[in-house]
Structure formats: structure tokens, C-alpha cells
Write a protein that holds these residues in place. Structure first.
Motif, mmCIF file in Angstrom:
data_model
loop_
_atom_site.group_PDB
_atom_site.id
_atom_site.type_symbol
_atom_site.label_atom_id
_atom_site.label_comp_id
_atom_site.label_asym_id
_atom_site.label_seq_id
_atom_site.Cartn_x
_atom_site.Cartn_y
_atom_site.Cartn_z
ATOM 1 N N ARG A 76 -26.128 65.512 70.567
ATOM 2 C CA ARG A 76 -25.922 66.216 71.841
ATOM 3 C C ARG A 76 -25.031 65.367 72.768
ATOM 4 O O ARG A 76 -24.139 65.895 73.429
ATOM 5 N N TYR A 77 -25.259 64.075 72.807
ATOM 6 C CA TYR A 77 -24.447 63.149 73.622
ATOM 7 C C TYR A 77 -22.981 63.191 73.187
ATOM 8 O O TYR A 77 -22.065 63.145 74.025
ATOM 9 N N CYS A 78 -22.758 63.295 71.871
ATOM 10 C CA CYS A 78 -21.396 63.273 71.333
ATOM 11 C C CYS A 78 -20.700 64.633 71.418
ATOM 12 O O CYS A 78 -19.498 64.714 71.196
ATOM 13 N N GLY A 79 -21.453 65.683 71.729
ATOM 14 C CA GLY A 79 -20.860 67.011 71.802
ATOM 15 C C GLY A 79 -20.858 67.764 70.488
ATOM 16 O O GLY A 79 -20.137 68.755 70.337
ATOM 17 N N LYS A 80 -21.663 67.330 69.533
ATOM 18 C CA LYS A 80 -21.733 67.984 68.229
ATOM 19 C C LYS A 80 -22.619 69.226 68.321
ATOM 20 O O LYS A 80 -23.654 69.219 68.987
ATOM 21 N N ASN A 81 -22.214 70.290 67.626
ATOM 22 C CA ASN A 81 -23.026 71.492 67.583
ATOM 23 C C ASN A 81 -24.361 71.196 66.900
ATOM 24 O O ASN A 81 -24.396 70.524 65.860
ATOM 25 N N ILE A 82 -25.440 71.706 67.480
ATOM 26 C CA ILE A 82 -26.782 71.458 66.961
ATOM 27 C C ILE A 82 -27.404 72.769 66.483
ATOM 28 O O ILE A 82 -27.328 73.786 67.167
ATOM 29 N N THR A 83 -27.999 72.714 65.320
ATOM 30 C CA THR A 83 -28.669 73.881 64.748
ATOM 31 C C THR A 83 -30.168 73.618 64.717
ATOM 32 O O THR A 83 -30.605 72.552 64.281
ATOM 33 N N SER A 84 -30.960 74.567 65.173
ATOM 34 C CA SER A 84 -32.415 74.406 65.132
ATOM 35 C C SER A 84 -32.961 74.986 63.831
ATOM 36 O O SER A 84 -32.422 75.943 63.283
ATOM 37 N N ASP A 85 -34.019 74.381 63.336
ATOM 38 C CA ASP A 85 -34.641 74.789 62.083
ATOM 39 C C ASP A 85 -36.006 75.388 62.395
ATOM 40 O O ASP A 85 -36.858 74.745 63.020
ATOM 41 N N GLU A 86 -36.229 76.614 61.950
ATOM 42 C CA GLU A 86 -37.494 77.287 62.258
ATOM 43 C C GLU A 86 -38.690 76.583 61.638
ATOM 44 O O GLU A 86 -39.837 76.804 62.056
ATOM 45 N N ALA A 87 -38.443 75.713 60.642
ATOM 46 C CA ALA A 87 -39.549 75.000 60.002
ATOM 47 C C ALA A 87 -39.999 73.783 60.798
ATOM 48 O O ALA A 87 -41.054 73.211 60.538
ATOM 49 N N VAL A 88 -39.190 73.387 61.776
ATOM 50 C CA VAL A 88 -39.485 72.175 62.552
ATOM 51 C C VAL A 88 -40.185 72.536 63.857
ATOM 52 O O VAL A 88 -39.853 73.532 64.499
ATOM 53 N N HIS A 89 -41.128 71.702 64.245
ATOM 54 C CA HIS A 89 -41.793 71.886 65.539
ATOM 55 C C HIS A 89 -41.017 71.112 66.585
ATOM 56 O O HIS A 89 -40.992 69.883 66.575
ATOM 57 N N TYR A 90 -40.369 71.810 67.496
ATOM 58 C CA TYR A 90 -39.630 71.178 68.585
ATOM 59 C C TYR A 90 -40.479 71.191 69.840
ATOM 60 O O TYR A 90 -41.087 72.216 70.182
ATOM 61 N N VAL A 91 -40.527 70.059 70.516
ATOM 62 C CA VAL A 91 -41.281 69.966 71.765
ATOM 63 C C VAL A 91 -40.365 69.486 72.866
ATOM 64 O O VAL A 91 -39.316 68.880 72.612
ATOM 65 N N VAL A 92 -40.754 69.756 74.102
ATOM 66 C CA VAL A 92 -40.002 69.277 75.263
ATOM 67 C C VAL A 92 -40.975 68.488 76.116
ATOM 68 O O VAL A 92 -41.898 69.046 76.720
ATOM 69 N N ASN A 93 -40.794 67.181 76.118
ATOM 70 C CA ASN A 93 -41.677 66.293 76.874
ATOM 71 C C ASN A 93 -41.021 65.950 78.210
ATOM 72 O O ASN A 93 -39.820 65.668 78.264
ATOM 73 N N HIS A 94 -41.771 65.948 79.260
ATOM 74 C CA HIS A 94 -41.242 65.645 80.592
ATOM 75 C C HIS A 94 -41.791 64.299 81.062
ATOM 76 O O HIS A 94 -42.890 63.907 80.711
#
Length: 263
Positions: free
Chosen positions: A245-263
Motif C-alpha cells: 500500500r505504501y508503494c502504491g501497488k494494487n492490493i487484492t483481498s482474499d475471501e479466505a483470509v480474516h482481515y481486521v482493522v485495529n485502532h
């Protein structure tokens, strides 16, 4: 046993060929297995995650062609103490050095250098998938505890088994194991880097976790557990995703992965 002159003449080349094969046979890869490296890059969001094993392939190419230099030293740091910023600075000066010139490795410097190169290629609009395959591989090696630890008898004895902690042997093809590994993974999608200092700070957190775990399993004379391995690769995938994300590369999300957003 008696040999005639012709037999002896045939035996010598055969012995030399055998000796050469032993000396120049490609070394066994010592890192997370291909399955695990691919899972890390897929969980992070690199669509071309199948290239994750390429850096280990390149080391084998160098070995069978007797090339004096490869990127082998970029995969580890034989840390005898907790890694620091001073180590990062020193290792940036070691990029490209051979085993003879840099026996302790320079993975910390390699990650920073690979990030710079990947970011530059992306910003120029060049084909950059291979850059991220390399960067993601290094990020994967960072979480493997014995890649952040001295290469002593304990390391040599347990390294291969720890590499294989997450390897699935119940699949026909390695690539089929990737979603099975990623479905156990959790990636923190809230991590953001605004500058290189933040990248280095985060990298050192992971490096020190790896170092500490290496000391723990030494003290307890054991290998890492499945859960510990999942925690380690989660850290690599989170780090790599934030770097892309820092480098500007396109990111693809995988439905098999659990993504969390920590604050």
C-alpha cells in the motif's frame, strides 16, 4: 579387488563426477516452505503470489551454475542480540555482498532496499510483480525465528522442521495448500506507513519478536507450534500488505483470509 588399466581409467572420471555433484549440488532451501511463502503473499494481497518462491529458485540457479554471488545473505540475519536501527543502517551498506564478505546476512537492509526499488518501479509504471515477489519473500523470512538467530547446532538441527510447520502434505499440488493455510490467517488491514522510519520501526518489531521466539525455543529445547507459526506468518503478511500500500501497488483481498482493522 583388482582392476585392469581400462577399468581404472573409467573409474577415475566417475569418481570425479560424483565428487563434483556432491560439491555443487544446490543447497536445500532453508526458509518457510514454498507453500507458506505463497500463502503469506496471497494473504497480503499480491495477485501474482505464485512467484513467492522465486528468490529461493534463484539461489539454486546460482548454486548449480557455480555463481559466486546470489541473494542468499538477504534471507536472514544471524543476530546474537536484539536487532536495532544500527543493524539496519549497517546492512544497507552490505547489499550485494557475498557469504565470505557478509557471513551474518543482511535481511533488514534487504527489506528496506527492496521496498525502495519496488516503490520506484511502481511509480514509473514498470512491470513490478517480480519486485513484490522478492519483497514479500523477504518479509516472510523475517517472521521465521531461526532466520533471526545465530546458525548454531540448535538452528541446524531444527531449521528444516520449523520451515515445514505449516506445510500441508495432504494436497496433490503445493498451490492447493495455499488457501488451506490462508484460511487460518489474520491480517491487520489498518497498518499504514507514511515514511521509511515507520517502516523500519515496524520491521524491527517483527525482527525482535522472531529473535525472542528463537531464544525461547532454544531455552525450552523445542520447535515452534502450529499456532506460533500462524502468528508469525500473520505478522509477515500484515507487514507486506502495508508495504504494498505504501508503494502504491494494487492490493487484492482474499475471501479466505480474516482481515481486521485495529485502532
Amino acid at each position: 579387488m583388482n582392476f585392469n588399466r581400462k577399468s581404472r581409467m573409467m573409474l577415475v572420471p566417475a569418481m570425479l563426477a560424483s565428487f563434483g555433484a556432491l560439491n555443487f549440488m544446490p543447497p536445500q532451501a532453508e526458509a518457510w516452505t514454498d507453500q507458506t511463502h505463497m500463502a503469506i503473499e496471497r494473504a497480503a494481497g499480491l495477485s501474482s503470489y505464485q512467484n513467492a518462491c522465486a528468490p529461493d529458485v534463484s539461489k539454486t540457479v546460482s548454486a548449480i551454475n557455480r555463481l559466486k554471488k546470489n541473494d542468499g545473505q538477504a534471507h536472514f540475519f544471524d543476530a546474537s542480540k536484539p536487532p536495532t536501527r544500527e543493524d539496519v543502517t549497517a546492512q544497507l551498506e552490505m547489499i550485494g555482498m557475498s557469504r565470505d564478505d557478509c557471513p551474518d546476512g543482511y535481511i533488514l537492509g534487504a527489506i528496506v532496499n527492496a521496498t525502495r526499488k519496488a516503490k520506484a518501479w511502481t511509480e514509473m509504471g514498470k512491470f513490478d510483480d517480480y519486485n513484490y515477489a522478492i519483497l514479500g519473500h523477504y518479509c516472510g523470512d523475517l517472521s521465521m525465528p531461526l532466520h533471526m538467530s545465530v546458525y548454531d547446532d540448535f538452528n541446524r538441527k531444527h531449521h528444516l522442521n520449523i520451515d515445514q510447520t505449516l506445510t500441508r502434505k495432504d494436497v496433490k499440488w503445493d498451490v492447493d495448500a495455499v488457501p488451506l493455510i490462508t484460511k487460518e490467517m489474520t491480517v491487520d488491514d489498518s497498518v499504514r506507513f507514511h515514511n521509511e522510519d515507520e517502516i523500519i520501526d515496524y520491521m524491527l518489531q517483527i525482527a525482535n519478536e522472531s529473535y525472542d521466539l528463537a531464544q525461547t525455543i532454544r531455552k525450552e529445547n523445542r520447535e515452534i507450534t502450529h499456532d506460533e507459526a500462524i502468528q508469525r506468518v500473520n505478522r509477515s503478511a500484515t507487514f507486506f500488505r502495508a508495504l504494498m500500500r505504501y508503494c502504491g501497488k494494487n492490493i487484492t483481498s482474499d475471501e479466505a483470509v480474516h482481515y481486521v482493522v485495529n485502532h
